[in-house]
Design a protein around this motif. Sequence first.
Motif, PDB file in Angstrom:
ATOM      1  N   LEU A 101      49.393  46.233  41.819  1.00 59.60           N
ATOM      2  CA  LEU A 101      48.446  47.238  41.341  1.00 59.60           C
ATOM      3  C   LEU A 101      47.451  46.670  40.339  1.00 59.60           C
ATOM      4  O   LEU A 101      46.261  46.996  40.386  1.00 59.60           O
ATOM      5  N   ILE A 102      47.897  45.817  39.433  1.00 58.90           N
ATOM      6  CA  ILE A 102      46.932  45.270  38.473  1.00 58.90           C
ATOM      7  C   ILE A 102      45.974  44.308  39.170  1.00 58.90           C
ATOM      8  O   ILE A 102      44.817  44.170  38.762  1.00 58.90           O
ATOM      9  N   ARG A 103      46.431  43.662  40.255  1.00 59.99           N
ATOM     10  CA  ARG A 103      45.523  42.830  41.052  1.00 59.99           C
ATOM     11  C   ARG A 103      44.525  43.711  41.813  1.00 59.99           C
ATOM     12  O   ARG A 103      43.332  43.423  41.876  1.00 59.99           O
ATOM     13  N   ALA A 104      45.034  44.784  42.423  1.00 59.98           N
ATOM     14  CA  ALA A 104      44.181  45.670  43.221  1.00 59.98           C
ATOM     15  C   ALA A 104      43.130  46.367  42.368  1.00 59.98           C
ATOM     16  O   ALA A 104      42.014  46.637  42.824  1.00 59.98           O
ATOM     17  N   SER A 105      43.475  46.666  41.125  1.00 63.87           N
ATOM     18  CA  SER A 105      42.564  47.402  40.250  1.00 63.87           C
ATOM     19  C   SER A 105      41.640  46.493  39.459  1.00 63.87           C
ATOM     20  O   SER A 105      40.698  46.978  38.810  1.00 63.87           O
TER      21      SER A 105
END
Length: 346
Positions: A334-338
């Motif tokens: 999620l932190i990569r996607a965001s």
Amino acid sequence: MNTEYLKITGEHYNDAEVIDRAARVIQNGGLVAIPTETVYGLAGSALIPTSAEKIFSAKGRPADNPLIVHIAKPEEAETLAYTCDAYYKLAERFMPGPLTMILPKKGIVPDEVTAGLDSVAIRCPSNDIAHKLIEASGHPIAAPSANRSGIPSPTKAEHVLTDMDGRIDMIIDGGECDIGLESTVIKLTDDGCVILRPGAVTEEMLAEVCDVVTVAKAVIEPSVAAEERVESPGMKYKHYSPKADVILVDANMTDFVAYVNANSDNKCGVFSSNEYRTHFTSAATLITGEHPSARDESKSLFHLLRKADEMGLERVYIKLPEAKGEYLALYNRLIRASGGKIVKPE
């Protein structure tokens, strides 16, 4: 290039015929998208340098992002890398399965596969189709996720077809992937291991075998420095991102619902279990499962990120999970996607 699309259980091809045809593609230096228990992989021979070059080209993958080599049996790693007692202890517990170990490589592995590193990432998948293809081809297989670089990984063959049609030789449709997130990647140390990319094999599970388990700093940060060389896929670049902005909300469920409802319109979506879907007044709900759970939220993540784009959404709100235990892998993706977009409601 015309991409051949084959269902492993289709009417016209039995399993052996499909595997045999795919094996010939691998032996001849071509590329085949295959299901694994984690995500669909883009498979090419790990022994043919031009196969690795084709993988990087088809994906648009940065050349300094190493590939994972898949083998049929743990002992086959000895041909490719220098193994040790710790490797076999972990292999006995977690192979076949969603664990990748980084080992010092032998000369048989082309530099094109390892992005010039003197180490190689080794995995033994448990998916039957992947296993049969490795055995039938007689080649270890380099297989990153079968998507264009940077966008959500594919967990269904339809995702691969969208991304790779005309760019690769063959797609094998073996149904939806069981786990939905890529494998755990670890590097062995003198007294244990370091987690470079979290996955279904958790820190707690590894601690049952290793005396010391640590988590690399890059796991819980959005990215590493541009000039830094990385040993594992998924560490350096923005990954798993849809066209829609992914906004992570660091809040309890009550505050998360309130924040989403106060900041939504008809171009917004929200990830929610079925249990909470009626709490959201404006945002389109993308259902992760019946109730909140790490397994359901992880398995549905990439599919729902792709669905958000299909729906034409501009923003997607997701409740930020804890960065530990079985939620660590989801947090990392999620932190990569965001791109690190985290809001904390007051």
